[in-house]
Design a protein around this motif. Sequence first.
Motif, mmCIF file in Angstrom:
data_model
loop_
_atom_site.group_PDB
_atom_site.id
_atom_site.type_symbol
_atom_site.label_atom_id
_atom_site.label_comp_id
_atom_site.label_asym_id
_atom_site.label_seq_id
_atom_site.Cartn_x
_atom_site.Cartn_y
_atom_site.Cartn_z
ATOM 1 N N ASP A 1 0.858 -1.093 -0.019
ATOM 2 C CA ASP A 1 -0.049 0.122 0.022
ATOM 3 C C ASP A 1 0.836 1.171 -0.086
ATOM 4 N N MET A 2 0.473 2.329 -0.805
ATOM 5 C CA MET A 2 1.299 3.670 -0.789
ATOM 6 C C MET A 2 0.242 4.634 -0.379
ATOM 7 N N THR A 3 0.980 5.547 0.531
ATOM 8 C CA THR A 3 0.152 6.676 1.173
ATOM 9 C C THR A 3 0.841 7.822 0.978
ATOM 10 N N TRP A 4 0.427 8.977 0.458
ATOM 11 C CA TRP A 4 1.024 10.292 0.388
ATOM 12 C C TRP A 4 0.164 11.172 1.186
ATOM 13 N N THR A 5 0.687 11.911 2.107
ATOM 14 C CA THR A 5 0.235 12.949 3.023
ATOM 15 C C THR A 5 0.588 14.245 2.453
ATOM 16 N N HIS A 6 -0.625 15.016 2.615
ATOM 17 C CA HIS A 6 -0.570 16.562 2.147
ATOM 18 C C HIS A 6 0.333 17.283 3.150
ATOM 19 N N LYS A 7 1.187 18.101 2.736
ATOM 20 C CA LYS A 7 2.167 18.691 3.718
ATOM 21 C C LYS A 7 1.610 19.464 4.720
ATOM 22 N N VAL A 8 0.612 20.444 4.172
ATOM 23 C CA VAL A 8 -0.109 21.420 4.966
ATOM 24 C C VAL A 8 -1.421 20.713 5.661
ATOM 25 N N SER A 9 -2.345 20.119 4.975
ATOM 26 C CA SER A 9 -3.486 19.557 5.621
ATOM 27 C C SER A 9 -3.545 18.472 6.312
ATOM 28 N N GLY A 10 -2.322 17.437 6.005
ATOM 29 C CA GLY A 10 -2.324 16.264 6.408
ATOM 30 C C GLY A 10 -3.371 15.184 5.873
ATOM 31 N N ARG A 11 -4.240 15.717 4.924
ATOM 32 C CA ARG A 11 -5.009 14.782 4.211
ATOM 33 C C ARG A 11 -4.284 13.614 3.489
ATOM 34 N N LYS A 12 -4.604 12.454 3.214
ATOM 35 C CA LYS A 12 -3.995 11.223 2.639
ATOM 36 C C LYS A 12 -4.668 10.967 1.286
ATOM 37 N N ILE A 13 -3.759 10.331 0.374
ATOM 38 C CA ILE A 13 -4.030 9.842 -0.814
ATOM 39 C C ILE A 13 -3.654 8.361 -0.752
ATOM 40 N N MET A 14 -4.391 7.312 -0.869
ATOM 41 C CA MET A 14 -3.872 5.903 -0.711
ATOM 42 C C MET A 14 -4.056 5.245 -2.077
ATOM 43 N N LEU A 15 -3.073 4.221 -2.452
ATOM 44 C CA LEU A 15 -3.403 3.255 -3.572
ATOM 45 C C LEU A 15 -2.913 1.897 -2.605
ATOM 46 N N THR A 16 -3.682 1.134 -2.842
ATOM 47 C CA THR A 16 -3.842 -0.110 -2.006
ATOM 48 C C THR A 16 -3.797 -1.334 -2.980
ATOM 49 N N ARG A 17 -3.491 -2.642 -2.300
ATOM 50 C CA ARG A 17 -3.204 -3.946 -3.108
ATOM 51 C C ARG A 17 -2.473 -3.745 -4.228
ATOM 52 N N ILE A 18 -1.463 -3.353 -3.932
ATOM 53 C CA ILE A 18 -0.542 -3.103 -5.336
ATOM 54 C C ILE A 18 0.322 -4.506 -5.500
ATOM 55 N N PHE A 19 0.202 -4.863 -6.779
ATOM 56 C CA PHE A 19 0.920 -6.101 -7.176
ATOM 57 C C PHE A 19 1.997 -5.722 -8.186
ATOM 58 N N TRP A 20 3.461 -6.223 -8.251
ATOM 59 C CA TRP A 20 4.341 -5.626 -9.097
ATOM 60 C C TRP A 20 5.147 -6.689 -9.591
ATOM 61 N N ASP A 21 5.907 -6.229 -10.902
ATOM 62 C CA ASP A 21 6.649 -7.423 -11.475
ATOM 63 C C ASP A 21 7.972 -7.492 -10.652
ATOM 64 N N GLU A 22 8.254 -8.627 -10.212
ATOM 65 C CA GLU A 22 9.438 -8.864 -9.591
ATOM 66 C C GLU A 22 10.927 -8.584 -10.079
#
Length: 108
Positions: A70-91
């Motif tokens: 899972d990747m989570t980006w946090t807004h530097k001022v407001s603290g709100r988050k954007i999340m991308l979950t259940r990521i599968f990747w090429d090894e």
Amino acid sequence: MQVQNYTTDIMGQVNLYGHLPLKQIGGSIARRKLERMIRDAKRHYLDGYDIDWTRYGDPEVVFDDMITCDMTWTHKVSGRKIMLTRIFWDERTGAIVQAGTNYGDLTL
């Protein structure tokens, strides 16, 4: 590089909902693979929302048995988050093959 990685603690006590607890275990991934995963997430899954990435810090990436993450980006001022979950990747390359959902408490 070392990363946060969790697995099911099969020796742990089952909780109220019938789930076993998680425990942190060692995990590592090549820096170039992780950078590719972050770049792919922004380009292929979160593109089109007109997000100003300069307003967000580096993503927090948490792995689950080094199978998904899972990747989570946090807004530097407001603290709100954007999340991308259940990521599968090429090894081999780190390219994202599939990602589950993208959501957050930020109105896009």
